[in-house]
Design a protein around this motif. Sequence first.
Motif, mmCIF file in Angstrom:
data_model
loop_
_atom_site.group_PDB
_atom_site.id
_atom_site.type_symbol
_atom_site.label_atom_id
_atom_site.label_comp_id
_atom_site.label_asym_id
_atom_site.label_seq_id
_atom_site.Cartn_x
_atom_site.Cartn_y
_atom_site.Cartn_z
ATOM 1 N N PRO A 34 0.798 -1.230 0.000
ATOM 2 C CA PRO A 34 0.000 0.000 0.000
ATOM 3 C C PRO A 34 0.830 1.280 0.000
ATOM 4 O O PRO A 34 0.544 2.229 -0.711
ATOM 5 C CB PRO A 34 -0.797 -0.076 1.302
ATOM 6 C CG PRO A 34 -0.687 -1.465 1.781
ATOM 7 C CD PRO A 34 0.569 -2.029 1.208
ATOM 8 N N SER A 59 3.165 -0.551 -5.628
ATOM 9 C CA SER A 59 1.928 -0.656 -6.399
ATOM 10 C C SER A 59 0.840 0.261 -5.860
ATOM 11 O O SER A 59 -0.106 0.593 -6.574
ATOM 12 C CB SER A 59 1.422 -2.100 -6.357
ATOM 13 O OG SER A 59 1.154 -2.467 -5.011
ATOM 14 N N GLY A 60 0.934 0.673 -4.590
ATOM 15 C CA GLY A 60 -0.132 1.482 -4.003
ATOM 16 C C GLY A 60 -1.407 0.674 -3.799
ATOM 17 O O GLY A 60 -2.520 1.176 -3.967
ATOM 18 N N LEU A 61 -1.240 -0.576 -3.403
ATOM 19 C CA LEU A 61 -2.384 -1.470 -3.162
ATOM 20 C C LEU A 61 -3.360 -0.836 -2.174
ATOM 21 O O LEU A 61 -2.953 -0.253 -1.178
ATOM 22 C CB LEU A 61 -1.856 -2.783 -2.577
ATOM 23 C CG LEU A 61 -2.877 -3.822 -2.119
ATOM 24 C CD1 LEU A 61 -3.637 -4.398 -3.304
ATOM 25 C CD2 LEU A 61 -2.172 -4.947 -1.355
ATOM 26 N N PHE A 62 -4.638 -0.916 -2.480
ATOM 27 C CA PHE A 62 -5.607 -0.405 -1.506
ATOM 28 C C PHE A 62 -6.636 -1.462 -1.155
ATOM 29 O O PHE A 62 -6.729 -2.521 -1.776
ATOM 30 C CB PHE A 62 -6.197 0.934 -1.935
ATOM 31 C CG PHE A 62 -7.156 0.879 -3.084
ATOM 32 C CD1 PHE A 62 -8.519 0.829 -2.866
ATOM 33 C CD2 PHE A 62 -6.684 0.912 -4.385
ATOM 34 C CE1 PHE A 62 -9.402 0.784 -3.929
ATOM 35 C CE2 PHE A 62 -7.551 0.875 -5.448
ATOM 36 C CZ PHE A 62 -8.922 0.812 -5.227
ATOM 37 N N GLU A 63 -7.380 -1.129 -0.115
ATOM 38 C CA GLU A 63 -8.209 -2.108 0.586
ATOM 39 C C GLU A 63 -9.127 -2.911 -0.332
ATOM 40 O O GLU A 63 -9.168 -4.144 -0.293
ATOM 41 C CB GLU A 63 -9.036 -1.355 1.625
ATOM 42 C CG GLU A 63 -9.823 -2.220 2.556
ATOM 43 C CD GLU A 63 -10.670 -1.375 3.501
ATOM 44 O OE1 GLU A 63 -10.944 -0.207 3.181
ATOM 45 O OE2 GLU A 63 -11.063 -1.899 4.540
ATOM 46 N N ALA A 66 -7.484 -5.417 -2.568
ATOM 47 C CA ALA A 66 -6.951 -6.539 -1.780
ATOM 48 C C ALA A 66 -8.078 -7.491 -1.383
ATOM 49 O O ALA A 66 -7.941 -8.706 -1.471
ATOM 50 C CB ALA A 66 -6.241 -6.006 -0.545
ATOM 51 N N ILE A 67 -9.201 -6.938 -0.996
ATOM 52 C CA ILE A 67 -10.320 -7.789 -0.552
ATOM 53 C C ILE A 67 -10.952 -8.521 -1.727
ATOM 54 O O ILE A 67 -11.269 -9.709 -1.644
ATOM 55 C CB ILE A 67 -11.369 -6.920 0.184
ATOM 56 C CG1 ILE A 67 -10.806 -6.440 1.518
ATOM 57 C CG2 ILE A 67 -12.659 -7.721 0.415
ATOM 58 C CD1 ILE A 67 -11.636 -5.400 2.210
ATOM 59 N N LYS A 73 -5.510 -3.977 -11.754
ATOM 60 C CA LYS A 73 -4.881 -2.652 -11.666
ATOM 61 C C LYS A 73 -3.360 -2.819 -11.529
ATOM 62 O O LYS A 73 -2.587 -2.104 -12.168
ATOM 63 C CB LYS A 73 -5.431 -1.861 -10.483
ATOM 64 C CG LYS A 73 -4.789 -0.485 -10.361
ATOM 65 C CD LYS A 73 -5.264 0.310 -9.180
ATOM 66 C CE LYS A 73 -4.587 1.676 -9.136
ATOM 67 N NZ LYS A 73 -3.129 1.601 -8.961
ATOM 68 N N PHE A 74 -2.976 -3.751 -10.708
ATOM 69 C CA PHE A 74 -1.551 -4.040 -10.497
ATOM 70 C C PHE A 74 -0.894 -4.382 -11.841
ATOM 71 O O PHE A 74 0.137 -3.811 -12.213
ATOM 72 C CB PHE A 74 -1.465 -5.211 -9.516
ATOM 73 C CG PHE A 74 -0.082 -5.649 -9.126
ATOM 74 C CD1 PHE A 74 0.868 -4.743 -8.679
ATOM 75 C CD2 PHE A 74 0.269 -7.002 -9.157
ATOM 76 C CE1 PHE A 74 2.129 -5.167 -8.291
ATOM 77 C CE2 PHE A 74 1.519 -7.433 -8.764
ATOM 78 C CZ PHE A 74 2.453 -6.517 -8.339
ATOM 79 N N PRO A 96 3.261 -7.947 3.226
ATOM 80 C CA PRO A 96 2.467 -8.946 3.961
ATOM 81 C C PRO A 96 1.033 -9.157 3.449
ATOM 82 O O PRO A 96 0.563 -10.298 3.429
ATOM 83 C CB PRO A 96 2.448 -8.391 5.390
ATOM 84 C CG PRO A 96 3.710 -7.620 5.503
ATOM 85 C CD PRO A 96 3.912 -6.998 4.160
ATOM 86 N N ILE A 97 0.335 -8.120 3.037
ATOM 87 C CA ILE A 97 -1.085 -8.320 2.680
ATOM 88 C C ILE A 97 -1.249 -9.189 1.421
ATOM 89 O O ILE A 97 -2.053 -10.132 1.442
ATOM 90 C CB ILE A 97 -1.810 -6.963 2.531
ATOM 91 C CG1 ILE A 97 -1.892 -6.258 3.895
ATOM 92 C CG2 ILE A 97 -3.207 -7.142 1.936
ATOM 93 C CD1 ILE A 97 -2.751 -6.923 4.941
ATOM 94 N N TYR A 99 0.670 -11.451 0.475
ATOM 95 C CA TYR A 99 1.031 -12.800 0.948
ATOM 96 C C TYR A 99 -0.166 -13.427 1.668
ATOM 97 O O TYR A 99 -0.518 -14.583 1.439
ATOM 98 C CB TYR A 99 2.238 -12.692 1.885
ATOM 99 C CG TYR A 99 2.484 -13.931 2.708
ATOM 100 C CD1 TYR A 99 3.057 -15.074 2.143
ATOM 101 C CD2 TYR A 99 2.138 -13.974 4.063
ATOM 102 C CE1 TYR A 99 3.270 -16.206 2.903
ATOM 103 C CE2 TYR A 99 2.345 -15.106 4.824
ATOM 104 C CZ TYR A 99 2.919 -16.225 4.244
ATOM 105 O OH TYR A 99 3.119 -17.349 4.993
ATOM 106 N N LEU A 100 -0.769 -12.634 2.513
ATOM 107 C CA LEU A 100 -1.933 -13.122 3.276
ATOM 108 C C LEU A 100 -3.069 -13.516 2.335
ATOM 109 O O LEU A 100 -3.790 -14.485 2.574
ATOM 110 C CB LEU A 100 -2.394 -12.013 4.230
ATOM 111 C CG LEU A 100 -3.539 -12.299 5.185
ATOM 112 C CD1 LEU A 100 -3.115 -13.350 6.200
ATOM 113 C CD2 LEU A 100 -3.940 -11.021 5.919
#
Lengths: 381, 439
Positions: A34, A59-63, A66-67, A73-74, A96-97, A99-100
């Motif tokens: 993020p 990448s600026g990953l956002f919630e 991710a969910i 977008k990536f 980590p996210i 990966y999770l």
Amino acid sequence: MNRSYRILPIYTADVSGVCSALFELGGMVVMHDPSGCNSTYNTHDELRWYDQDSLIFISGLFELDAIMGNDQKFIHDIVSTAEALKPRFIALASAPIPYLNGTDFDGISLEIQNLTQIPTFFVPTNGMHDYTIGAGNALAEIVKRFVHQSVQKRSHSVNLLGVTPLDFGRQEMVEALKTTLTGAGWKVLSCWAMGDDLDTIRRSGEASVNLVVSAVGLRAAKLLQQKFGTPYVIGAPIGLLTKDVFQALERAEKTGVSQSAFDVPFDQEKASLTLIGEPVLMKSLMAHIYKKHHMIARYICPLEGCEEVLEQGDLLARGEEELEAALKDAELVIADPLYRPICPKNAAFFELPHVAFSGRCFQKGFINLFEPNSLIERCFL
Amino acid sequence: MLKPIRPQNSPETLISQAFFPLPFAPSLEFNSPAHGTWNIVHTGMQIPEAHQIYVCAANCMRGVVLTAAEMNASERFSMVILEEGDLLEGTVEDITIEGTADAIRKLPKRPPAVLLFTVCLHHFLGCDLDRIYRELREQFPNIVFFRCYMDPIMQKHGLTPDQKLRKAMLDAFPPCEASVRSISILGSDFALSERCELRSVLQENGYHAREIQDCSTFSDYFNLATSELFLSLYPAGKYGVEQGAKRLGRRFLYLPMCFGYEEIRQNWDKVSEELGICPLDHTSFQKKCDQALQTARDIIGTTPIAIDGTFHPRPLGLARLLMEHSFVVKTVYLDGISSEEERDFRWLQANAPTLTLKATIRPEMRRMPREQEEKVLALGQKAAWFENTPYFVNLVQGGGLWGYGGILELADWMKDAFFTEKDTRDIIPRKGLGCESCV
């Protein structure tokens, strides 16, 4: 509890390790994260950021993405950036996210590669391991994908494996290391990965021996051995160990057998000196000090992925509690200055700043271990 | 002229063609070497005697723990490291509680307050934060726990960790009686400038204004809660201060830092109305500002000026003020435009259509040529880096500039920066401008 830290910082983690190892190779590294990984890397782990250009981004990953598992977008952002900036390769690293979430980085890499026709790969990371793992895996990927297959060996030639600013600080230290080798008649074909570009590194298969100068270079060394039969030597030519390193290189070249250049006697009872830090450099320094002073020392390894470098008597300590316990009887310590608070108050302390631990906090006091008149040599002569 | 209907997929645009509020499409993100803005560690350290504890994975931890180290505040910082097993075995809550308790027990002296930062992982794993705080409060009843977050994954569509921290810093205030004629200025990292007219006017009218920067003990900090009026001047602090005022039953005013005379007047009207004090002589103040800006303009001449969004929350308002006073502003570096700036944005579109907006985080900015053929005066660290200039005003987040006094001070700094070369390479990589730095 070993997970809680009262005062010590933590070593550079795997994601930054990837970036550091690949910084000068003309690729593009994208951390799927993020926000914080990029700032952490370029502020604390990357001394070259201000002056040298390298395509390292987050990448600026956002919630929501991710969910919902939206990787589009990536992928799109990487493809469009690659089209604009034309990197030699694209490397992905995971915070980590992702990966999770079980993000399929191999699948994403393949898709990006198909879309861009640029070699793309994932360096296994999750933001929870040491830089030795991330940087080591990154260099291993370079071996797998880029080093030329058909080569002719060149005698008395060597690649330096595991050279990043995280362990070596500035380029001056790398140049001093090279000078030491060339002065002894060894041709340095490539340096993984400071000061040389991808094209130079691609010819690494020509070397007769590889010299692993930090734990970061171990995986690449093994792969180069598998791929080209090149033996490797573990050790750094510091002070009086230099002769041993050269002898080990000669032996390895002659016999094709990989080996360690340091063979330091261990006696827990007599050890009055304790060293903490990156194992190859610290054990090389330890060997130099023994040869010069017959001072028996012990080494504490605080890092992952270094088992092969460790010998009987070396101590693997993870976390502040274990380290503090290991140091409780120390009389003289050589380590990064940020270790001082957990050393006994009456212990003598020699400061050896290590970027992978204290970042740029002590950048004005870096010690060049390969400089003949370096502070460390003056103090331990 | 056709109006843009979406952000541009490029790192720069003329303002006349820029889309509001996001001129540039999101993409991969570059981070420039300018690090003078404060982060949550710097901001949290302002609470005297408080200790910070972060619970997160190694890579996320590194940035915050070294922030503390660089500001020589390692003794006020502890951490708990999360590992893969915690995520897979569902032990994150337990590790958070046990690790935090252990870190507190290891401290040489029990702190009166702990700022506990949980992270994106806690959020994604659905951790029971209420349980975490309840158990910690039971174990340490004499410690005030601040519920803080380092969860940037949520910041694009919600509050940033910075905004949440500024709220948490007030959430801890206990209910208490309000003291008359006392005002707390909250939510900003920088103390209000001594030259700011707000200070003198409040003092002349018998009001006692206090800020976190005046506090040397935790008790001093809690006393900020007793003011009858809470003021917020900094946009990132507005939400938290307003919520805090509401919860404690305090009056609240948001008086945003700005550069337009009309908006400054509106701010002062709110102050006059709320406190019943005489209106300011705006004409006189504005004349002084005009004179100061004219003097600066005479010195700086037509030297191009570049401004960046870390310099002040109102980069476009500043560009407008300067252009209205005949300065040559050529570039504003920003990645988004605050809703507070929409009027200035529209004004610039109409009156300065060739003003260039440049992104700071678009990936192309890594390779944007930085060599300059002419002297550039930069307002802000990022502008100084992108423009590769030693002539810059070294300020972040607006510093303590506010009102007419802020404009007068800025004019002086611009004159000084125009003449005095700074060591950009040495200055701007340092974190947290104004904090201690060992770098």
